[in-house]
Design a protein around this motif. Structure first.
Motif, short mmCIF file in Angstrom:
data_model
loop_
_atom_site.label_atom_id
_atom_site.label_comp_id
_atom_site.label_asym_id
_atom_site.label_seq_id
_atom_site.Cartn_x
_atom_site.Cartn_y
_atom_site.Cartn_z
N ILE A 1 0.83 -1.21 0.00
CA ILE A 1 0.00 0.00 0.00
C ILE A 1 0.87 1.27 0.00
CG2 ILE A 1 -1.94 1.20 1.07
CD1 ILE A 1 -2.45 -1.70 0.05
N GLY A 2 1.81 1.32 0.92
CA GLY A 2 2.65 2.50 1.01
C GLY A 2 3.64 2.65 -0.12
N THR A 3 4.00 1.54 -0.76
CA THR A 3 4.99 1.59 -1.84
C THR A 3 4.38 1.73 -3.22
OG1 THR A 3 4.99 -0.83 -1.88
CG2 THR A 3 6.71 0.24 -0.56
N THR A 4 3.24 1.09 -3.46
CA THR A 4 2.67 1.05 -4.81
C THR A 4 1.25 1.60 -4.92
OG1 THR A 4 3.99 -0.91 -5.32
CG2 THR A 4 2.10 -0.49 -6.73
N VAL A 5 0.36 1.10 -4.08
CA VAL A 5 -1.06 1.47 -4.23
C VAL A 5 -1.30 2.94 -3.88
CG1 VAL A 5 -3.42 0.96 -3.50
CG2 VAL A 5 -1.76 -0.90 -3.73
N LEU A 6 -0.83 3.36 -2.70
CA LEU A 6 -1.06 4.73 -2.24
C LEU A 6 0.26 5.34 -1.76
CD1 LEU A 6 -4.30 3.97 -0.19
CD2 LEU A 6 -4.19 5.09 -2.43
N PRO A 7 1.18 5.57 -2.69
CA PRO A 7 2.49 6.11 -2.30
C PRO A 7 2.42 7.50 -1.70
CG PRO A 7 2.23 6.17 -4.68
CD PRO A 7 1.09 5.37 -4.15
N ASP A 8 1.29 8.21 -1.90
CA ASP A 8 1.13 9.55 -1.34
C ASP A 8 0.25 9.53 -0.08
OD1 ASP A 8 2.65 10.74 -3.36
OD2 ASP A 8 0.92 10.82 -4.70
N ALA A 9 0.10 8.37 0.53
CA ALA A 9 -0.70 8.26 1.76
C ALA A 9 -0.17 9.24 2.80
CB ALA A 9 -0.64 6.84 2.30
N ASP A 10 -1.08 9.77 3.64
CA ASP A 10 -0.67 10.75 4.64
C ASP A 10 0.28 10.15 5.68
OD1 ASP A 10 -2.33 13.15 3.94
OD2 ASP A 10 -3.91 11.65 4.12
#
Length: 238
Positions: free
Chosen positions: A148-157
């Motif tokens: 998630i943090g690397t590919t799906v939502l790299p701009d996650a808060d």
């Protein structure tokens, strides 16, 4: 009229900012329990991305797709319609309108999901589904998975990576399944880690800006408190 405007403005200022929270890590680290509890406490939506990969794997098995054949998987990947409910107190998942929450947790699906989820066409489709769900979460969302943090939502808060020793993870998983063998469970977890970390497309990995939380010696309550604090700090800073 001015009083109403002032009241609305005050409410807007005091309302917690919507945040997208990415929680990654291998099996048995407490991702699901932590993610659901954090989402519920903070009034956020929740998404179990692993359940989506399990759902498409279950559909493949039920429809005679050879899950050892990447080309066959790729051809069929777009056929099932997967819908994920995002209520943390009662998350749901359906495939072609059928409740799949129970069937996707079988040992057969567990043993095959890594092979199916490694196929690039599958990951591309599921990733877009996950991004659309996150985008539609007005209050914010906690998304758990492996990339998630690397590919799906790299701009996650905020990005959190949960870890734990193989022994602790195996003990937790064995406790969830009556009669399971601890050594066999540990071996299976390590094997899946290798498969998920070694795949070419979106491997299991810690994002460079993720906060790592080792849950080996922590209770679930302590892990939840830690993550809630981290998210709360991020909301306050927005």
């Amino acid at each position: 009229m001015s009083t109403t405007v002032e009241t609305v403005s005050a409410a807007a200022r005091t309302a917690p900012a919507a945040v997208i929270v990415a929680i990654d890590g291998p099996s048995g680290t407490g991702k699901s329990s932590t993610s659901k509890a954090v989402a519920a406490q903070l009034g956020l939506s929740y998404l179990d991305t692993g359940a989506q990969y399990r759902a498409i794997t279950w559909w493949m098995l039920n429809n005679g797709i050879d899950v050892q054949n990447p080309a066959e998987i790729a051809t069929a990947a777009a056929k099932p319609v997967i819908v994920s409910g995002t209520d943390p107190s009662a998350p749901t998942i359906t495939v072609d309108g059928e409740d799949a929450s129970g069937p996707i947790r079988t040992q057969e699906v567990t043993s095959k999901v890594s092979a199916v989820s490694a196929v690039p066409e599958v990951r591309a489709l599921i990733t877009e589904l996950q991004r659309s769900i996150a985008k539609e979460a007005e209050r914010g969302i906690v998304v758990e998975g492996r990339d998630i943090g690397t590919t799906v939502l790299p701009d996650a808060d905020i990005k959190i990576f949960l870890t734990a020793s193989p022994e602790a993870r195996a003990a937790r998983r064995s406790g969830e399944v009556k009669g399971s063998d601890l050594a066999a469970t540990r071996e299976a977890l390590i094997k899946r880690d290798a498969a998920d970390s070694g795949r070419k497309t979106s491997p299991l990995a810690k994002a460079g800006d993720a906060v790592e939380v080792d849950t080996t010696d922590l209770t679930l309550t302590q892990v939840i408190e830690c993550v809630v604090t981290l998210v709360g700090e991020k909301q306050a800073a927005k």
